[in-house]
Design an enzyme around this catalytic site. Structure first.
Site, PDB file in Angstrom:
ATOM      1  N   ALA A   1      10.245  21.675  -7.219  1.00  0.00           N
ATOM      2  CA  ALA A   1      10.688  23.070  -7.337  1.00  0.00           C
ATOM      3  C   ALA A   1       9.873  23.805  -8.394  1.00  0.00           C
ATOM      4  O   ALA A   1       9.877  25.044  -8.418  1.00  0.00           O
ATOM      5  CB  ALA A   1      12.163  23.098  -7.701  1.00  0.00           C
TER       6      ALA A   1
ATOM      7  N   TYR B   1       2.193  21.297 -14.561  1.00  0.00           N
ATOM      8  CA  TYR B   1       2.818  20.325 -13.655  1.00  0.00           C
ATOM      9  C   TYR B   1       3.036  20.979 -12.284  1.00  0.00           C
ATOM     10  O   TYR B   1       2.735  20.390 -11.238  1.00  0.00           O
ATOM     11  CB  TYR B   1       4.140  19.869 -14.280  1.00  0.00           C
ATOM     12  CG  TYR B   1       5.047  19.059 -13.388  1.00  0.00           C
ATOM     13  CD1 TYR B   1       4.804  17.711 -13.137  1.00  0.00           C
ATOM     14  CD2 TYR B   1       6.184  19.636 -12.812  1.00  0.00           C
ATOM     15  CE1 TYR B   1       5.655  16.969 -12.332  1.00  0.00           C
ATOM     16  CE2 TYR B   1       7.043  18.903 -12.016  1.00  0.00           C
ATOM     17  CZ  TYR B   1       6.780  17.571 -11.773  1.00  0.00           C
ATOM     18  OH  TYR B   1       7.629  16.844 -10.977  1.00  0.00           O
TER      19      TYR B   1
ATOM     20  N   ARG C   1      20.562  25.986 -13.054  1.00  0.00           N
ATOM     21  CA  ARG C   1      19.838  25.017 -12.228  1.00  0.00           C
ATOM     22  C   ARG C   1      20.818  24.427 -11.207  1.00  0.00           C
ATOM     23  O   ARG C   1      22.028  24.591 -11.330  1.00  0.00           O
ATOM     24  CB  ARG C   1      19.310  23.836 -13.083  1.00  0.00           C
ATOM     25  CG  ARG C   1      18.233  24.164 -14.094  1.00  0.00           C
ATOM     26  CD  ARG C   1      16.918  24.549 -13.438  1.00  0.00           C
ATOM     27  NE  ARG C   1      15.874  24.742 -14.425  1.00  0.00           N
ATOM     28  CZ  ARG C   1      15.657  25.874 -15.100  1.00  0.00           C
ATOM     29  NH1 ARG C   1      16.417  26.924 -14.883  1.00  0.00           N
ATOM     30  NH2 ARG C   1      14.673  25.954 -15.967  1.00  0.00           N
TER      31      ARG C   1
HETATM   32  P1  NAD Z   1       9.383   8.800 -12.620  1.00  0.00           P
HETATM   33  O1  NAD Z   1       8.573   9.273 -13.755  1.00  0.00           O
HETATM   34  O2  NAD Z   1      10.619   8.012 -12.910  1.00  0.00           O
HETATM   35  O3  NAD Z   1       8.494   7.959 -11.619  1.00  0.00           O
HETATM   36  C1  NAD Z   1       7.129   8.182 -11.462  1.00  0.00           C
HETATM   37  C2  NAD Z   1       6.459   6.832 -11.549  1.00  0.00           C
HETATM   38  O4  NAD Z   1       5.055   7.016 -11.353  1.00  0.00           O
HETATM   39  C3  NAD Z   1       6.641   6.145 -12.907  1.00  0.00           C
HETATM   40  O5  NAD Z   1       7.298   4.902 -12.760  1.00  0.00           O
HETATM   41  C4  NAD Z   1       5.219   5.973 -13.422  1.00  0.00           C
HETATM   42  O6  NAD Z   1       4.998   4.768 -14.126  1.00  0.00           O
HETATM   43  C5  NAD Z   1       4.429   6.009 -12.114  1.00  0.00           C
HETATM   44  N1  NAD Z   1       3.033   6.322 -12.396  1.00  0.00           N
HETATM   45  C6  NAD Z   1       2.544   7.322 -13.193  1.00  0.00           C
HETATM   46  N2  NAD Z   1       1.221   7.238 -13.279  1.00  0.00           N
HETATM   47  C7  NAD Z   1       0.857   6.164 -12.531  1.00  0.00           C
HETATM   48  C8  NAD Z   1      -0.389   5.561 -12.242  1.00  0.00           C
HETATM   49  N3  NAD Z   1      -1.522   6.039 -12.756  1.00  0.00           N
HETATM   50  N4  NAD Z   1      -0.412   4.466 -11.450  1.00  0.00           N
HETATM   51  C9  NAD Z   1       0.735   3.955 -10.945  1.00  0.00           C
HETATM   52  N5  NAD Z   1       1.952   4.488 -11.181  1.00  0.00           N
HETATM   53  C10 NAD Z   1       1.996   5.579 -11.965  1.00  0.00           C
HETATM   54  O7  NAD Z   1       9.747  10.091 -11.739  1.00  0.00           O
HETATM   55  P2  NAD Z   1      10.816  10.286 -10.585  1.00  0.00           P
HETATM   56  O8  NAD Z   1      11.928  11.091 -11.135  1.00  0.00           O
HETATM   57  O9  NAD Z   1      11.112   9.001  -9.917  1.00  0.00           O
HETATM   58  O10 NAD Z   1       9.997  11.246  -9.614  1.00  0.00           O
HETATM   59  C11 NAD Z   1       9.264  10.754  -8.504  1.00  0.00           C
HETATM   60  C12 NAD Z   1       8.415  11.858  -7.924  1.00  0.00           C
HETATM   61  O11 NAD Z   1       9.236  12.972  -7.575  1.00  0.00           O
HETATM   62  C13 NAD Z   1       7.363  12.402  -8.896  1.00  0.00           C
HETATM   63  O12 NAD Z   1       6.205  12.695  -8.174  1.00  0.00           O
HETATM   64  C14 NAD Z   1       7.973  13.680  -9.416  1.00  0.00           C
HETATM   65  O13 NAD Z   1       7.000  14.598  -9.835  1.00  0.00           O
HETATM   66  C15 NAD Z   1       8.745  14.159  -8.203  1.00  0.00           C
HETATM   67  N6  NAD Z   1       9.873  15.012  -8.596  1.00  0.00           N
HETATM   68  C16 NAD Z   1      10.943  14.475  -9.219  1.00  0.00           C
HETATM   69  C17 NAD Z   1      11.993  15.296  -9.598  1.00  0.00           C
HETATM   70  C18 NAD Z   1      13.202  14.735 -10.270  1.00  0.00           C
HETATM   71  O14 NAD Z   1      14.126  15.518 -10.535  1.00  0.00           O
HETATM   72  N7  NAD Z   1      13.274  13.460 -10.585  1.00  0.00           N
HETATM   73  C19 NAD Z   1      11.934  16.666  -9.317  1.00  0.00           C
HETATM   74  C20 NAD Z   1      10.815  17.182  -8.688  1.00  0.00           C
HETATM   75  C21 NAD Z   1       9.789  16.344  -8.302  1.00  0.00           C
END
Ligand code: NAD
Length: 323
Positions: A121, A151, A222
């Protein structure tokens, strides 16, 4: 019938860890990949590879077969305290963009058609989110683009990358824009946690009658989607073959002050909210689910409070076990 094979990138993170569990319960063979193992629970993945997805040759090694479903969740991310300070901008843009470039190209070379990409979002323009009561976040309001964080800009770039691969390479990648996903087994302290987890922690740690800090006046709004609902939406979207982008979020909009009050009620505590300066993001944001409901017949079924009860219970246990 042969067992279906899934690949979850970012499987050590919050959503990825839950997704691996879900796919296993659906009968998939699952490979999980991340820089780290899940922090709070063992993974259910059949194979879990510790890999840096910024390295193109490593990415080609782990994408070693024609997986039926690929979920690309890996990103350099965190809550407002990580995204909005400006200190992590270069790392966020570089790391996440290169992961997406590497993963998508390796999938193409492997002949994989269906890749799910988690956008956010945070791509929506700041100018449509000034009124906390009435933010505009329909999918078609993304342009002219003006995200309020790097981001968000990276996510927008990567959305376009996935859609370009669909157009030019006969792929059918699906793009979702998540709106604040929350639930147990997620980051709850250390600076990368998001508002629901941070407030659950602060309220769990505060004595009854004590006080906690809230960034800003707390009137910013939110919506928050519970993790199991997110998994329903994302698996349904990938399997539909539709490309999107689609919002995956809740439309139950609340102010941060109200969110804190819900958690206080769940905790059974009276706590004073002290408003201090802090990184904030846009004034108002909620998911507009009109399009996904029409195209996929999906909408969240749980109320915010029910999800918060689960989250608070788990974070409260973490706080107690730390003492
Ligand atoms: P998170 O940070 O818990 O998980 C992301 C994972 O990516 C982490 O475990 C991290 O170690 C891994 N990562 C980062 N760099 C890496 C690399 N170079 N190689 C391998 N792994 C790597 O985040 P999340 O909450 O599980 O979110 C998952 C996805 O959803 C993300 O792309 C995030 O941007 C998107 N997102 C999440 C939310 C939310 O509310 N949680 C909202 C919008 C978008």
């Amino acid at each position: 019938m042969a067992q279906k094979q899934a690949l979850v990138l970012g499987a050590g993170g919050f959503i990825g860890h839950h997704l691996v569990h879900r796919l296993k319960s659906e009968g998939f063979w699952v490979k999980g990949v991340d820089l780290k193992y899940p922090e709070f629970q063992e993974t259910d993945a059949d194979v879990f590879e510790i890999t840096d997805l910024r390295d193109a040759s490593e990415v080609r090694e782990i994408i070693d077969q024609k997986f039926d479903e690929v979920y690309q969740l890996a990103a350099d991310m965190g809550g407002a305290g990580y995204i909005f300070t400006g200190e992590n901008d270069a790392a966020i843009m570089h790391n996440s963009a290169i992961i997406n470039l590497n993963v998508l190209e390796a999938c193409r070379l492997q002949g994989i058609k269906h890749v799910f990409y988690s956008s956010s979002a945070c791509i929506y323009p700041e100018y449509n989110q000034m009124d906390p009561e009435n933010p505009l976040c329909s999918e078609d309001s993304a342009y002219p683009a003006a995200p309020d964080s790097e981001y968000g800009w990276e996510k927008l770039f990567s959305e376009r990358l996935y859609l370009s691969y669909n157009r030019n390479y006969d792929m059918s990648c699906s793009v979702a824009r998540f709106h604040n996903i929350f639930g147990p087994y997620g980051t709850w302290d250390g600076g990368k946690e998001k508002a629901p987890a941070a407030l659950c922690r602060k309220i769990a740690q505060a004595p009854d009658g004590g006080s906690i800090e809230i960034w800003g006046d707390g009137e910013q709004t939110r919506s928050f989607l519970y993790i199991s609902e997110c998994l329903d939406g994302m698996t349904r979207l990938l399997r539909s073959g539709l490309s999107g982008p689609y919002n995956i979020g809740s439309d139950e909009i609340v102010s941060i002050n109200t969110l804190a009050r819900y958690i206080m009620q769940i905790a059974g505590k009276e706590i004073e909210l002290r408003h201090i300066e802090g990184p904030l993001g846009v004034r108002g944001r909620t998911s507009d689910n009109t399009l996904i409901e029409k195209d996929l017949n999906w909408k969240p079924s749980m109320c915010l409070r029910a999800g918060l009860e689960q989250s608070f219970k788990w974070i409260n246990e973490q706080v107690k076990s730390q003492k």
